[in-house]
Design an enzyme around this catalytic site. Structure first.
Site, mmCIF file in Angstrom:
data_model
loop_
_atom_site.group_PDB
_atom_site.id
_atom_site.type_symbol
_atom_site.label_atom_id
_atom_site.label_comp_id
_atom_site.label_asym_id
_atom_site.label_seq_id
_atom_site.Cartn_x
_atom_site.Cartn_y
_atom_site.Cartn_z
ATOM 1 N N HIS A 100 0.836 -1.210 0.000
ATOM 2 C CA HIS A 100 0.000 0.000 0.000
ATOM 3 C C HIS A 100 0.861 1.246 0.000
ATOM 4 C CE1 HIS A 100 0.511 -1.432 4.156
ATOM 5 N NE2 HIS A 100 0.554 -0.154 4.520
ATOM 6 N N HIS A 102 0.778 5.183 0.971
ATOM 7 C CA HIS A 102 0.087 6.263 1.673
ATOM 8 C C HIS A 102 0.284 7.546 0.874
ATOM 9 C CE1 HIS A 102 -0.137 4.226 5.744
ATOM 10 N NE2 HIS A 102 0.885 3.563 5.242
HETATM 11 P P1 AMP Z 1 1.198 0.657 7.418
HETATM 12 O O1 AMP Z 1 1.409 0.974 8.871
HETATM 13 O O2 AMP Z 1 2.115 1.358 6.474
HETATM 14 O O3 AMP Z 1 1.147 -0.817 7.193
HETATM 15 O O4 AMP Z 1 -0.246 1.244 7.082
HETATM 16 C C1 AMP Z 1 -1.429 0.552 7.295
HETATM 17 C C2 AMP Z 1 -2.517 1.582 7.303
HETATM 18 O O5 AMP Z 1 -3.754 0.943 7.168
HETATM 19 C C3 AMP Z 1 -2.577 2.419 8.596
HETATM 20 O O6 AMP Z 1 -2.338 3.783 8.290
HETATM 21 C C4 AMP Z 1 -3.992 2.174 9.100
HETATM 22 O O7 AMP Z 1 -4.587 3.312 9.650
HETATM 23 C C5 AMP Z 1 -4.701 1.720 7.830
HETATM 24 N N1 AMP Z 1 -5.876 0.885 8.079
HETATM 25 C C6 AMP Z 1 -5.951 -0.191 8.887
HETATM 26 N N2 AMP Z 1 -7.203 -0.710 8.843
HETATM 27 C C7 AMP Z 1 -7.909 0.055 7.978
HETATM 28 C C8 AMP Z 1 -9.258 0.036 7.503
HETATM 29 N N3 AMP Z 1 -10.147 -0.900 7.918
HETATM 30 N N4 AMP Z 1 -9.652 0.986 6.636
HETATM 31 C C9 AMP Z 1 -8.773 1.924 6.207
HETATM 32 N N5 AMP Z 1 -7.491 1.989 6.605
HETATM 33 C C10 AMP Z 1 -7.062 1.073 7.483
#
Ligand code: AMP
Length: 139
Positions: A100, A102
């Site tokens: 993913h 950001h």
């Molecule tokens: P990372 O820490 O780079 O793996 O980012 C994962 C991201 O996913 C975090 O910023 C979370 O806030 C986001 N996240 C986790 N669960 C959800 C969800 N159900 N809907 C949208 N974002 C999410």
């Protein structure tokens, strides 16, 4: 089927999200815990855990979608700048093992930072690691 990631469940509509964009290869939605207004996640539909495992088609689709989404986010939010952050592996801060990106808008009042301590390059170490990476690329 077990082993599907949280993000695969979002793509498949099993978990709700604020969806922004979708095509054959990619999906984009708002981060549930945003660092700033409009914080977006762009993901491939392919459930690769890290970017080095992404197929060329998914990688190309991500590359194509990033500027399109970034433009739309800037226009819709009025952000003055933005960061694109992408973690690979839990040791690198990745919490969901599905690639993913950001896209994090920045506003005049934004305080968030992504700081690290730069150090100077050791010349012989630079040559050694550059040679090693070039060798891996040529394999
Ligand atoms: P990372 O820490 O780079 O793996 O980012 C994962 C991201 O996913 C975090 O910023 C979370 O806030 C986001 N996240 C986790 N669960 C959800 C969800 N159900 N809907 C949208 N974002 C999410």
């Amino acid at each position: 089927m077990s082993g599907r990631t949280l993000f695969t469940k979002i793509i498949e509509g099993e978990i709700p999200c604020y969806k922004l964009y979708e095509n054959e290869h990619v999906f984009a939605f708002l981060d549930i815990n945003p660092l700033s207004k409009g914080h977006t996640l762009l993901i491939p539909k392919e459930p690769a855990p890290t970017i080095d495992q992404l197929t060329p088609d998914s990688a190309a689709a991500i590359g194509k979608a990033l500027p399109i989404l970034s433009r739309a986010i800037k226009e819709a939010t009025g952000a003055i700048a933005y960061n694109i952050i992408q973690n690979n592996g839990k040791e690198a801060g990745m919490t969901v093992p599905h690639v993913h990106f950001h896209i994090i808008p920045r506003y005049p009042e934004s305080k968030h930072s992504f700081t690290w301590e730069p150090k100077s390059m050791d010349v012989s170490e630079g040559r050694t690691i550059a040679d090693a990476i070039q060798h891996s690329l040529s394999e």
